[in-house]
Design a protein around this motif. Structure first.
Motif, PDB file in Angstrom:
ATOM      1  N   ILE A   6       0.838  -1.208   0.000  1.00 55.57           N
ATOM      2  CA  ILE A   6       0.000   0.000   0.000  1.00 55.57           C
ATOM      3  C   ILE A   6       0.867   1.250   0.000  1.00 55.57           C
ATOM      4  N   ALA A   7       1.946   1.253   0.785  1.00 54.29           N
ATOM      5  CA  ALA A   7       2.847   2.410   0.817  1.00 54.29           C
ATOM      6  C   ALA A   7       3.465   2.646  -0.555  1.00 54.29           C
ATOM      7  N   GLU A   8       3.873   1.581  -1.245  1.00 53.91           N
ATOM      8  CA  GLU A   8       4.433   1.714  -2.592  1.00 53.91           C
ATOM      9  C   GLU A   8       3.397   2.235  -3.576  1.00 53.91           C
ATOM     10  N   GLU A   9       2.169   1.774  -3.453  1.00 48.22           N
ATOM     11  CA  GLU A   9       1.093   2.242  -4.330  1.00 48.22           C
ATOM     12  C   GLU A   9       0.835   3.731  -4.123  1.00 48.22           C
ATOM     13  N   VAL A  10       0.802   4.165  -2.870  1.00 48.34           N
ATOM     14  CA  VAL A  10       0.586   5.583  -2.555  1.00 48.34           C
ATOM     15  C   VAL A  10       1.720   6.424  -3.110  1.00 48.34           C
ATOM     16  N   THR A  11       2.949   5.966  -2.945  1.00 54.17           N
ATOM     17  CA  THR A  11       4.111   6.696  -3.469  1.00 54.17           C
ATOM     18  C   THR A  11       4.020   6.822  -4.991  1.00 54.17           C
ATOM     19  N   GLY A  12       3.682   5.729  -5.649  1.00 56.87           N
ATOM     20  CA  GLY A  12       3.556   5.751  -7.104  1.00 56.87           C
ATOM     21  C   GLY A  12       2.448   6.669  -7.587  1.00 56.87           C
ATOM     22  N   ARG A  13       1.329   6.642  -6.901  1.00 59.99           N
ATOM     23  CA  ARG A  13       0.214   7.519  -7.287  1.00 59.99           C
ATOM     24  C   ARG A  13       0.559   8.990  -7.068  1.00 59.99           C
ATOM     25  N   ASP A  14       1.254   9.289  -5.970  1.00 56.94           N
ATOM     26  CA  ASP A  14       1.668  10.672  -5.718  1.00 56.94           C
ATOM     27  C   ASP A  14       2.597  11.171  -6.823  1.00 56.94           C
ATOM     28  N   ALA A  15       3.551  10.342  -7.220  1.00 57.20           N
ATOM     29  CA  ALA A  15       4.477  10.723  -8.288  1.00 57.20           C
ATOM     30  C   ALA A  15       3.730  10.928  -9.602  1.00 57.20           C
ATOM     31  N   ALA A  16       2.789  10.033  -9.913  1.00 57.21           N
ATOM     32  CA  ALA A  16       2.011  10.173 -11.145  1.00 57.21           C
ATOM     33  C   ALA A  16       1.161  11.439 -11.119  1.00 57.21           C
ATOM     34  N   THR A  17       0.595  11.760  -9.971  1.00 56.62           N
ATOM     35  CA  THR A  17      -0.213  12.973  -9.841  1.00 56.62           C
ATOM     36  C   THR A  17       0.638  14.215 -10.064  1.00 56.62           C
ATOM     37  N   ARG A  18       1.853  14.240  -9.500  1.00 57.85           N
ATOM     38  CA  ARG A  18       2.749  15.388  -9.707  1.00 57.85           C
ATOM     39  C   ARG A  18       3.099  15.534 -11.182  1.00 57.85           C
ATOM     40  N   ARG A  19       3.411  14.421 -11.841  1.00 55.99           N
ATOM     41  CA  ARG A  19       3.748  14.483 -13.271  1.00 55.99           C
ATOM     42  C   ARG A  19       2.569  14.999 -14.084  1.00 55.99           C
ATOM     43  N   LEU A  20       1.375  14.507 -13.790  1.00 57.77           N
ATOM     44  CA  LEU A  20       0.179  14.925 -14.511  1.00 57.77           C
ATOM     45  C   LEU A  20      -0.096  16.413 -14.305  1.00 57.77           C
ATOM     46  N   ARG A  21       0.014  16.875 -13.075  1.00 56.47           N
ATOM     47  CA  ARG A  21      -0.230  18.302 -12.801  1.00 56.47           C
ATOM     48  C   ARG A  21       0.809  19.178 -13.475  1.00 56.47           C
ATOM     49  N   ARG A  22       2.073  18.766 -13.453  1.00 57.29           N
ATOM     50  CA  ARG A  22       3.132  19.536 -14.109  1.00 57.29           C
ATOM     51  C   ARG A  22       2.875  19.599 -15.609  1.00 57.29           C
ATOM     52  N   HIS A  23       2.483  18.474 -16.188  1.00 55.38           N
ATOM     53  CA  HIS A  23       2.191  18.430 -17.616  1.00 55.38           C
ATOM     54  C   HIS A  23       0.969  19.298 -17.941  1.00 55.38           C
ATOM     55  N   SER A  24      -0.073  19.208 -17.140  1.00 59.82           N
ATOM     56  CA  SER A  24      -1.301  19.983 -17.362  1.00 59.82           C
ATOM     57  C   SER A  24      -1.051  21.478 -17.256  1.00 59.82           C
ATOM     58  N   ALA A  25      -0.117  21.877 -16.399  1.00 60.81           N
ATOM     59  CA  ALA A  25       0.196  23.293 -16.223  1.00 60.81           C
ATOM     60  C   ALA A  25       1.169  23.801 -17.283  1.00 60.81           C
TER      61      ALA A  25
END
Length: 76
Positions: A6-25
């Motif tokens: 679960i900790a690895e999944e949360v870390t991966g999702r957080d990283a993906a969210t940051r990448r998506l937001r950076r790309h969207s901006a």
């Protein structure tokens, strides 16, 4: 084991969210403070040092950047 997964999944999702937001901006990617060339900047050296060391964050100060290309695209 479940806690680790679960900790690895949360870390991966957080990283993906940051990448998506950076790309969207439409932020430029690949730039870091390590690539900053202080000698090419018109920003006074003490101000640059304060920005680079992030000491202003601990004081809960705001950062406002105005003007063409002052500081752009730094990976957070």
């Amino acid at each position: 084991m479940l806690r680790l997964l679960i900790a690895e999944e949360v870390t991966g999702r957080d990283a993906a969210t940051r990448r998506l937001r950076r790309h969207s901006a439409n932020f430029p990617t690949g730039k870091t403070l390590g690539s900053w060339r202080a000698e090419d900047s018109t920003i006074p050296e003490p101000t640059q040092n304060s920005l680079i060391t992030l000491e202003w964050i601990g004081r809960a100060e705001n950062l406002v950047i105005a003007g063409p290309g002052v500081i752009s695209g730094f990976r957070l």
